[in-house]
Design an enzyme around this catalytic site. Structure first.
Site, PDB file in Angstrom:
ATOM      1  CG  HIS A   1      -2.056   0.859   1.265  1.00 40.72           C
ATOM      2  ND1 HIS A   1      -2.421   1.663   0.216  1.00 40.72           N
ATOM      3  CD2 HIS A   1      -2.931   1.155   2.277  1.00 40.72           C
ATOM      4  CE1 HIS A   1      -3.460   2.409   0.572  1.00 40.72           C
ATOM      5  NE2 HIS A   1      -3.794   2.124   1.813  1.00 40.72           N
TER       6      HIS A   1
ATOM      7  CG  HIS B   1      -4.232   0.823  -8.241  1.00 50.24           C
ATOM      8  ND1 HIS B   1      -5.557   0.830  -7.893  1.00 50.24           N
ATOM      9  CD2 HIS B   1      -3.604   1.669  -7.392  1.00 50.24           C
ATOM     10  CE1 HIS B   1      -5.724   1.656  -6.878  1.00 50.24           C
ATOM     11  NE2 HIS B   1      -4.565   2.170  -6.551  1.00 50.24           N
TER      12      HIS B   1
ATOM     13  CG  ASP C   1       3.069   4.726  -4.095  1.00 49.58           C
ATOM     14  OD1 ASP C   1       3.159   5.914  -3.740  1.00 49.58           O
ATOM     15  OD2 ASP C   1       2.321   3.900  -3.568  1.00 49.58           O
TER      16      ASP C   1
HETATM   17  N1  ACO Z   1       4.542  -7.119 -10.539  1.00 50.95           N
HETATM   18  C1  ACO Z   1       4.392  -8.305 -11.143  1.00 50.95           C
HETATM   19  N2  ACO Z   1       3.236  -8.976 -11.231  1.00 50.95           N
HETATM   20  C2  ACO Z   1       2.165  -8.404 -10.659  1.00 50.95           C
HETATM   21  C3  ACO Z   1       2.229  -7.163 -10.014  1.00 50.95           C
HETATM   22  C4  ACO Z   1       3.476  -6.504  -9.975  1.00 50.95           C
HETATM   23  N3  ACO Z   1       3.605  -5.327  -9.378  1.00 50.95           N
HETATM   24  N4  ACO Z   1       1.010  -6.822  -9.548  1.00 50.95           N
HETATM   25  C5  ACO Z   1       0.191  -7.831  -9.887  1.00 50.95           C
HETATM   26  N5  ACO Z   1       0.902  -8.787 -10.566  1.00 50.95           N
HETATM   27  C6  ACO Z   1       0.366 -10.024 -11.165  1.00 50.95           C
HETATM   28  C7  ACO Z   1       0.082 -11.071 -10.101  1.00 50.95           C
HETATM   29  O1  ACO Z   1       1.201 -11.908  -9.898  1.00 50.95           O
HETATM   30  C8  ACO Z   1      -1.095 -11.788 -10.725  1.00 50.95           C
HETATM   31  O2  ACO Z   1      -0.596 -12.642 -11.744  1.00 50.95           O
HETATM   32  P1  ACO Z   1      -1.255 -14.105 -11.971  1.00 50.95           P
HETATM   33  O3  ACO Z   1      -2.666 -13.789 -12.421  1.00 50.95           O
HETATM   34  O4  ACO Z   1      -0.405 -14.733 -12.991  1.00 50.95           O
HETATM   35  O5  ACO Z   1      -1.213 -14.773 -10.630  1.00 50.95           O
HETATM   36  C9  ACO Z   1      -1.879 -10.685 -11.426  1.00 50.95           C
HETATM   37  O6  ACO Z   1      -0.885  -9.683 -11.746  1.00 50.95           O
HETATM   38  C10 ACO Z   1      -2.978 -10.066 -10.575  1.00 50.95           C
HETATM   39  O7  ACO Z   1      -2.386  -9.634  -9.341  1.00 50.95           O
HETATM   40  P2  ACO Z   1      -3.135  -9.521  -7.961  1.00 50.95           P
HETATM   41  O8  ACO Z   1      -2.139  -9.642  -6.858  1.00 50.95           O
HETATM   42  O9  ACO Z   1      -4.310 -10.450  -7.961  1.00 50.95           O
HETATM   43  O10 ACO Z   1      -3.674  -8.042  -8.026  1.00 50.95           O
HETATM   44  P3  ACO Z   1      -4.264  -7.247  -6.809  1.00 50.95           P
HETATM   45  O11 ACO Z   1      -5.313  -6.364  -7.382  1.00 50.95           O
HETATM   46  O12 ACO Z   1      -4.660  -8.166  -5.710  1.00 50.95           O
HETATM   47  O13 ACO Z   1      -3.012  -6.422  -6.283  1.00 50.95           O
HETATM   48  C11 ACO Z   1      -1.449  -4.688  -5.939  1.00 50.95           C
HETATM   49  C12 ACO Z   1      -2.851  -5.061  -6.473  1.00 50.95           C
HETATM   50  C13 ACO Z   1      -1.342  -5.148  -4.470  1.00 50.95           C
HETATM   51  C14 ACO Z   1      -1.302  -3.186  -5.982  1.00 50.95           C
HETATM   52  C15 ACO Z   1      -0.380  -5.398  -6.795  1.00 50.95           C
HETATM   53  O14 ACO Z   1      -0.485  -4.995  -8.142  1.00 50.95           O
HETATM   54  C16 ACO Z   1       1.041  -5.162  -6.280  1.00 50.95           C
HETATM   55  O15 ACO Z   1       1.504  -5.909  -5.409  1.00 50.95           O
HETATM   56  N6  ACO Z   1       1.764  -4.112  -6.833  1.00 50.95           N
HETATM   57  C17 ACO Z   1       3.080  -3.780  -6.360  1.00 50.95           C
HETATM   58  C18 ACO Z   1       2.965  -2.995  -5.072  1.00 50.95           C
HETATM   59  C19 ACO Z   1       2.491  -1.564  -5.317  1.00 50.95           C
HETATM   60  O16 ACO Z   1       2.981  -0.877  -6.198  1.00 50.95           O
HETATM   61  N7  ACO Z   1       1.522  -1.139  -4.481  1.00 50.95           N
HETATM   62  C20 ACO Z   1       1.029   0.236  -4.532  1.00 50.95           C
HETATM   63  C21 ACO Z   1      -0.409   0.250  -4.894  1.00 50.95           C
HETATM   64  S1  ACO Z   1      -0.930   1.887  -5.103  1.00 50.95           S
HETATM   65  C22 ACO Z   1      -1.174   2.485  -3.562  1.00 50.95           C
HETATM   66  O17 ACO Z   1      -1.335   1.785  -2.594  1.00 50.95           O
HETATM   67  C23 ACO Z   1      -1.185   3.904  -3.422  1.00 50.95           C
END
Ligand code: ACO
Length: 427
Positions: free
Chosen positions: A267, A306, A362
């Site tokens: 987050h 996201h 971010d």
């Molecule tokens: N890098 C690589 N792969 C990713 C990423 C990433 N940053 N984010 C999602 N994926 C992939 C997952 O592995 C998944 O792949 P799969 O379907 O093959 O298993 C798919 O994309 C869907 O991912 P989820 O985790 O289900 O997506 P969710 O909506 O639950 O997560 C989140 C969103 C937590 C923001 C995620 O994208 C992440 O971890 N990003 C990196 C951390 C980040 O930048 N967070 C800031 C968010 S913005 C904020 O809080 C202000």
């Protein structure tokens, strides 16, 4: 077209007609669906609340597919260009843009409550010299409740407004003190002549000069960053604020809990994680190897993806523009080239394209903060300053919403059935 959903339960053959309102069915309407009289009734299962609306709200509108973010109807792009953080705070909290008189009085009230009780300052000084500033922030915000007699009168609108003003005024002071603490520097008291963001820079960076003069480009950049982070509807930290608020805790405790939720790397800790990732990559030539690692699931590309934006994050484009203006003053951040190359490759790569992973707010904010001279530990703290406004607006909305009750989700119990206790020597 009838606004109802007809469900046939194949276990019993019974049919139910459930009203649809605002594209939603009420989860409680499922409870009538039972196999027999002793059945508890149907529930929905939604880990992470991916498809569950927990509230009706009039504050922030997001369309993740089209990359739209609006506060009280106003597009984020217009607010970032035309407005100031305190004006946006007023808008988010009270629903309308202030007139000149309202804005002057709002700014005056906030500016003149920025000082902390000296005892809170002493308490902050007692933290370990290398304590993470976000932990200091979380603890100090909670401690503010001990200095406020009316903190627990959450059902009194006047008392609530006093706490809201006090928190918005004091969070930058706590944030700046936590930074000075990390640096081992004397804490700098607020300067009420300066703007909200100008004073924050003063409390962070003033040294021996008689009067600190904030660099206008940095002051504006910070103000816009606060605007961009001010609210984002029912995200993890806001839902935490609401969950704590739903038991009628005081707002200092609730905001401290929201900040704790924000602290995590998925987050508000993400901008810190982005910087660490860019530092680890170290050189543009190492970008392809890093992308490969991400695709094999060894790590995530921090600052990408996201929960709601599946096209682009409108805040990311605004931040990229601010970055250019900041770098004109501070000099170019050497990690920028790595970030740009990561973005370029990822946006062309099938892995990221098919999963709709785009840079989020971010991805670039950390680079700006770093260019301003802030250590990575301060990034989530800066996020918390802006977001405090959203947390407080959502808290107020919760408390005045007659439909809201104490937050208490259900579970699906899959553990052991009843069994008898065995004394320890018989196990
Ligand atoms: N890098 C690589 N792969 C990713 C990423 C990433 N940053 N984010 C999602 N994926 C992939 C997952 O592995 C998944 O792949 P799969 O379907 O093959 O298993 C798919 O994309 C869907 O991912 P989820 O985790 O289900 O997506 P969710 O909506 O639950 O997560 C989140 C969103 C937590 C923001 C995620 O994208 C992440 O971890 N990003 C990196 C951390 C980040 O930048 N967070 C800031 C968010 S913005 C904020 O809080 C202000």
């Amino acid at each position: 077209m009838p606004d109802t959903l007809t469900i046939t339960d194949d276990r019993t053959g019974n049919t139910y007609q459930i009203p649809i309102e605002h594209g939603t069915i009420r989860a409680m309407d499922l409870r009538q669906i039972k196999t027999d009289e002793n059945d508890f009734g149907l529930m929905s299962y939604d880990p992470g609340y991916i498809n569950t609306a927990s509230t009706k709200s009039t504050i922030t509108y997001i369309d993740g597919e089209r990359g739209i973010l609006r506060y009280r109807g106003y597009p984020i792009e217009q607010l970032a260009k035309e407005s100031t953080f305190l004006e946006v705070a007023f808008l988010i909290l009270f629903g309308e843009l202030p007139n000149r008189e309202e804005l002057d009085s709002w700014e005056h009230d906030i500016t003149h409550q920025t000082y902390l009780h000296e005892k809170l300052k002493s308490l902050m000084q007692s933290f370990c010299h290398d304590a993470h500033p976000m932990s200091i922030f979380i603890a100090s915000v909670a401690t503010l409740a001990t200095f406020s007699t009316g903190a627990r009168s959450v059902d009194d609108p006047e008392r609530r407004l006093e706490q809201v003003k006090s928190l918005i005024a004091k969070v930058p002071t706590i944030a700046a003190f936590s930074f000075r603490h990390l640096r081992g520097l004397p804490y700098v008291y607020p300067d009420t002549d300066l703007s909200y963001s100008g004073n924050f820079l003063n409390m962070m960076f003033k040294m021996s000069e008689a009067k600190y003069k904030p660099e206008p480009a940095l002051e504006r950049a910070l103000d816009v960053l606060f605007i961009l982070h001010a609210d984002h509807e029912q995200n993890c930290s806001t839902s935490t604020m609401r969950a704590i608020g739903s038991s009628k805790s005081d707002p200092y405790s609730a905001l401290s809990g929201a900040a704790a939720a924000l602290y995590g790397p998925l987050h508000g800790g993400a901008n810190e994680a982005v910087l660490r990732m860019l530092q680890e990559i170290g050189h543009v030539d190492h970008v392809p190897a890093h992308i490969k690692q991400v695709k094999t699931g060894e790590s995530r590309l921090m600052g990408f993806g996201h929960r709601v934006y599946k096209n682009y994050d409108p805040r990311a484009s605004i931040i990229k523009e601010i970055a250019d203006r900041v770098f004109e003053v501070t000099g170019r951040n050497p990690l920028l080239d790595i970030a740009l190359e990561l973005e370029r490759i990822a946006l062309e790569d099938e892995y990221f394209v098919s999963r709709k992973l785009y840079p989020n707010v971010d991805f670039y904010s950390g680079l700006i903060y770093q260019a301003m001279g802030l250590p990575v530990e301060m990034f989530p703290v800066l996020f918390a300053i802006g977001r405090s406004v959203g947390w407080l607006a959502q808290w107020g909305e919760l408390l005045t919403d007659p439909e809201q009750r104490i937050a208490r989700p259900r579970q699906i119990y899959l553990g052991a059935d009843q069994r008898d206790y065995t004394p320890i020597d018989k196990r």
